[in-house]
Design a protein around this motif. Structure first.
Motif, PDB file in Angstrom:
ATOM      1  N   HIS A  88      43.687  30.028  44.372  1.00 20.82           N
ATOM      2  CA  HIS A  88      44.411  30.914  43.461  1.00 20.82           C
ATOM      3  C   HIS A  88      44.892  30.163  42.224  1.00 20.82           C
ATOM      4  O   HIS A  88      44.919  30.728  41.127  1.00 20.82           O
ATOM      5  CB  HIS A  88      45.575  31.580  44.186  1.00 20.82           C
ATOM      6  N   ARG A  89      45.248  28.895  42.373  1.00 22.30           N
ATOM      7  CA  ARG A  89      45.640  28.120  41.193  1.00 22.30           C
ATOM      8  C   ARG A  89      44.473  28.028  40.215  1.00 22.30           C
ATOM      9  O   ARG A  89      44.646  28.244  39.008  1.00 22.30           O
ATOM     10  CB  ARG A  89      46.111  26.728  41.614  1.00 22.30           C
ATOM     11  N   HIS A  90      43.286  27.709  40.733  1.00 24.34           N
ATOM     12  CA  HIS A  90      42.107  27.639  39.861  1.00 24.34           C
ATOM     13  C   HIS A  90      41.848  28.991  39.201  1.00 24.34           C
ATOM     14  O   HIS A  90      41.527  29.065  38.010  1.00 24.34           O
ATOM     15  CB  HIS A  90      40.876  27.211  40.655  1.00 24.34           C
ATOM     16  N   LEU A  91      41.971  30.071  39.987  1.00 19.57           N
ATOM     17  CA  LEU A  91      41.690  31.401  39.455  1.00 19.57           C
ATOM     18  C   LEU A  91      42.708  31.792  38.385  1.00 19.57           C
ATOM     19  O   LEU A  91      42.334  32.292  37.310  1.00 19.57           O
ATOM     20  CB  LEU A  91      41.688  32.421  40.594  1.00 19.57           C
ATOM     21  N   ILE A  92      43.984  31.580  38.647  1.00 21.34           N
ATOM     22  CA  ILE A  92      45.024  31.921  37.675  1.00 21.34           C
ATOM     23  C   ILE A  92      44.822  31.153  36.380  1.00 21.34           C
ATOM     24  O   ILE A  92      44.911  31.712  35.278  1.00 21.34           O
ATOM     25  CB  ILE A  92      46.414  31.645  38.285  1.00 21.34           C
ATOM     26  N   ASP A  93      44.530  29.860  36.479  1.00 25.08           N
ATOM     27  CA  ASP A  93      44.302  29.047  35.285  1.00 25.08           C
ATOM     28  C   ASP A  93      43.091  29.555  34.497  1.00 25.08           C
ATOM     29  O   ASP A  93      43.126  29.622  33.263  1.00 25.08           O
ATOM     30  CB  ASP A  93      44.087  27.587  35.668  1.00 25.08           C
ATOM     31  N   ALA A  94      42.014  29.916  35.202  1.00 23.12           N
ATOM     32  CA  ALA A  94      40.807  30.399  34.530  1.00 23.12           C
ATOM     33  C   ALA A  94      41.038  31.756  33.872  1.00 23.12           C
ATOM     34  O   ALA A  94      40.539  32.016  32.769  1.00 23.12           O
ATOM     35  CB  ALA A  94      39.651  30.477  35.528  1.00 23.12           C
ATOM     36  N   LEU A  95      41.785  32.627  34.539  1.00 31.11           N
ATOM     37  CA  LEU A  95      42.098  33.933  33.952  1.00 31.11           C
ATOM     38  C   LEU A  95      42.920  33.773  32.679  1.00 31.11           C
ATOM     39  O   LEU A  95      42.690  34.474  31.685  1.00 31.11           O
ATOM     40  CB  LEU A  95      42.852  34.797  34.963  1.00 31.11           C
ATOM     41  N   GLN A  96      43.869  32.845  32.690  1.00 25.35           N
ATOM     42  CA  GLN A  96      44.652  32.586  31.480  1.00 25.35           C
ATOM     43  C   GLN A  96      43.765  32.081  30.353  1.00 25.35           C
ATOM     44  O   GLN A  96      43.889  32.526  29.208  1.00 25.35           O
ATOM     45  CB  GLN A  96      45.747  31.562  31.766  1.00 25.35           C
ATOM     46  N   ALA A  97      42.865  31.163  30.669  1.00 26.00           N
ATOM     47  CA  ALA A  97      41.988  30.599  29.643  1.00 26.00           C
ATOM     48  C   ALA A  97      41.069  31.672  29.045  1.00 26.00           C
ATOM     49  O   ALA A  97      40.777  31.654  27.848  1.00 26.00           O
ATOM     50  CB  ALA A  97      41.159  29.467  30.235  1.00 26.00           C
ATOM     51  N   LYS A  98      40.642  32.620  29.879  1.00 25.13           N
ATOM     52  CA  LYS A  98      39.761  33.710  29.442  1.00 25.13           C
ATOM     53  C   LYS A  98      40.555  34.839  28.796  1.00 25.13           C
ATOM     54  O   LYS A  98      39.993  35.733  28.176  1.00 25.13           O
ATOM     55  CB  LYS A  98      38.993  34.228  30.665  1.00 25.13           C
ATOM     56  N   GLN A  99      41.874  34.797  28.911  1.00 24.40           N
ATOM     57  CA  GLN A  99      42.784  35.832  28.421  1.00 24.40           C
ATOM     58  C   GLN A  99      42.566  37.165  29.144  1.00 24.40           C
ATOM     59  O   GLN A  99      42.675  38.239  28.544  1.00 24.40           O
ATOM     60  CB  GLN A  99      42.683  35.990  26.906  1.00 24.40           C
ATOM     61  N   VAL A 100      42.236  37.060  30.430  1.00 27.45           N
ATOM     62  CA  VAL A 100      42.270  38.229  31.310  1.00 27.45           C
ATOM     63  C   VAL A 100      43.729  38.386  31.729  1.00 27.45           C
ATOM     64  O   VAL A 100      44.338  37.454  32.245  1.00 27.45           O
ATOM     65  CB  VAL A 100      41.377  38.027  32.549  1.00 27.45           C
ATOM     66  N   LYS A 101      44.310  39.561  31.514  1.00 27.10           N
ATOM     67  CA  LYS A 101      45.752  39.698  31.706  1.00 27.10           C
ATOM     68  C   LYS A 101      46.166  40.258  33.062  1.00 27.10           C
ATOM     69  O   LYS A 101      47.126  39.797  33.666  1.00 27.10           O
ATOM     70  CB  LYS A 101      46.331  40.610  30.603  1.00 27.10           C
ATOM     71  N   ARG A 102      45.453  41.272  33.563  1.00 27.30           N
ATOM     72  CA  ARG A 102      45.966  42.029  34.713  1.00 27.30           C
ATOM     73  C   ARG A 102      45.447  41.455  36.017  1.00 27.30           C
ATOM     74  O   ARG A 102      44.239  41.419  36.272  1.00 27.30           O
ATOM     75  CB  ARG A 102      45.542  43.498  34.586  1.00 27.30           C
ATOM     76  N   PHE A 103      46.363  41.012  36.867  1.00 23.52           N
ATOM     77  CA  PHE A 103      45.988  40.351  38.116  1.00 23.52           C
ATOM     78  C   PHE A 103      46.932  40.776  39.230  1.00 23.52           C
ATOM     79  O   PHE A 103      48.157  40.698  39.087  1.00 23.52           O
ATOM     80  CB  PHE A 103      46.041  38.833  37.935  1.00 23.52           C
ATOM     81  N   LEU A 104      46.362  41.242  40.322  1.00 24.10           N
ATOM     82  CA  LEU A 104      47.142  41.567  41.515  1.00 24.10           C
ATOM     83  C   LEU A 104      46.708  40.649  42.647  1.00 24.10           C
ATOM     84  O   LEU A 104      45.515  40.582  42.974  1.00 24.10           O
ATOM     85  CB  LEU A 104      46.954  43.030  41.918  1.00 24.10           C
ATOM     86  N   MET A 105      47.666  39.948  43.230  1.00 23.55           N
ATOM     87  CA  MET A 105      47.392  39.023  44.329  1.00 23.55           C
ATOM     88  C   MET A 105      48.040  39.545  45.606  1.00 23.55           C
ATOM     89  O   MET A 105      49.221  39.874  45.622  1.00 23.55           O
ATOM     90  CB  MET A 105      47.925  37.634  44.000  1.00 23.55           C
ATOM     91  N   VAL A 106      47.250  39.609  46.655  1.00 29.45           N
ATOM     92  CA  VAL A 106      47.754  40.010  47.968  1.00 29.45           C
ATOM     93  C   VAL A 106      48.029  38.752  48.774  1.00 29.45           C
ATOM     94  O   VAL A 106      47.147  37.921  48.974  1.00 29.45           O
ATOM     95  CB  VAL A 106      46.743  40.906  48.709  1.00 29.45           C
ATOM     96  N   THR A 107      49.280  38.614  49.251  1.00 25.99           N
ATOM     97  CA  THR A 107      49.645  37.461  50.070  1.00 25.99           C
ATOM     98  C   THR A 107      50.015  37.960  51.472  1.00 25.99           C
ATOM     99  O   THR A 107      49.176  38.505  52.158  1.00 25.99           O
ATOM    100  CB  THR A 107      50.779  36.656  49.404  1.00 25.99           C
ATOM    101  N   SER A 108      51.256  37.817  51.887  1.00 28.02           N
ATOM    102  CA  SER A 108      51.653  38.337  53.201  1.00 28.02           C
ATOM    103  C   SER A 108      53.166  38.317  53.329  1.00 28.02           C
ATOM    104  O   SER A 108      53.855  37.564  52.630  1.00 28.02           O
ATOM    105  CB  SER A 108      51.027  37.526  54.340  1.00 28.02           C
ATOM    106  N   LEU A 109      53.673  39.136  54.241  1.00 26.02           N
ATOM    107  CA  LEU A 109      55.081  39.026  54.604  1.00 26.02           C
ATOM    108  C   LEU A 109      55.346  37.598  55.085  1.00 26.02           C
ATOM    109  O   LEU A 109      54.503  36.986  55.736  1.00 26.02           O
ATOM    110  CB  LEU A 109      55.430  40.016  55.719  1.00 26.02           C
ATOM    111  N   GLY A 110      56.495  37.083  54.758  1.00 27.84           N
ATOM    112  CA  GLY A 110      56.839  35.707  55.092  1.00 27.84           C
ATOM    113  C   GLY A 110      56.774  34.794  53.889  1.00 27.84           C
ATOM    114  O   GLY A 110      57.331  33.698  53.913  1.00 27.84           O
ATOM    115  N   CYS A 111      56.108  35.244  52.819  1.00 28.69           N
ATOM    116  CA  CYS A 111      56.023  34.426  51.615  1.00 28.69           C
ATOM    117  C   CYS A 111      57.319  34.500  50.817  1.00 28.69           C
ATOM    118  O   CYS A 111      58.070  35.477  50.890  1.00 28.69           O
ATOM    119  CB  CYS A 111      54.864  34.892  50.742  1.00 28.69           C
TER     120      CYS A 111
END
Length: 203
Positions: A88-111
């Motif tokens: 996810h770190r790699h993906l978030i960094d790449a999305l920022q570099a590409k200027q893709v703005k909208r991102f939804l991440m599914v994690t889990s209860l307990g986070c």
């Protein structure tokens, strides 16, 4: 037609989301390390990517339009190389570099701030993965993306059933069908009110 790009599309929740968004009529692209694990992906555009490799992630993100909605449910419980944080770190960094703005991440209860509500048994079994996902949440929250984080309870097989409940505070326990999580993801992406918000969901 809105473009939706789903990471982790080969199995589990990611596979359920691909089917749900296709049924809703979205232009869906599935991203997976091994797309052949999900025969349904033959019906949509597919990109192959190992999210633990930053160069592969950057190359894959370059192939998606900047106005796409990007969703990720990537996880690697007990995998030799965990993707939950670093992928996810790699993906978030790449999305920022590409200027893709909208991102939804599914994690889990307990986070994050729900860690104290996780049982000792769950911490023993899933604690490592939950901590990885919590790190990913922190990386996302400090990014420039228009993010939404969704923390579902225990995932079970099943289609959308209308029983899912979203909340943003308090102690929550329970399970939820993967198809219902997919429906809630669509609901959140369709609302600008969900930008920069964290939700939990159970049935």
């Amino acid at each position: 037609m809105q473009k939706v790009v789903i990471w982790g599309a080969a199995s589990g929740l990611g596979a359920a989301m691909v089917e749900h968004f296709v049924a809703l009529g979205y232009d869906v692209t599935g991203v997976a390390r091994n797309p052949s694990k999900n025969p349904f992906l033959a019906q949509v555009a597919t990109l192959v990517c190992d999210a633990t490799d930053p160069q592969q992630v950057a190359s894959t993100v370059e192939q998606i339009p900047s106005d796409a909605w990007v969703i990720s449910s990537m996880g690697s419980f007990q995998a030799q190389v965990a993707v939950d944080y670093i992928g996810h770190r790699h993906l978030i960094d790449a999305l920022q570099a590409k200027q893709v703005k909208r991102f939804l991440m599914v994690t889990s209860l307990g986070c994050g701030d729900t860690w104290p509500f996780l049982s000792d048994k769950a911490k023993a079994v899933f604690g490592g993965a939950v901590r990885e996902k919590s790190l990913a949440e922190s990386w996302l929250q400090s990014s420039a993306l228009d993010y939404t984080i969704l923390r579902p309870g225990g995932l079970k097989d099943g289609a959308s059933n209308g029983l899912g409940v979203l909340s943003q505070s308090g102690e929550v326990h329970g399970s939820i069908a993967r198809g219902e999580v997919a429906a809630l993801v669509a609901q959140l992406l369709e609302s600008e009110d969900s930008i920069n918000q964290i939700y939990q969901c159970v049935e």
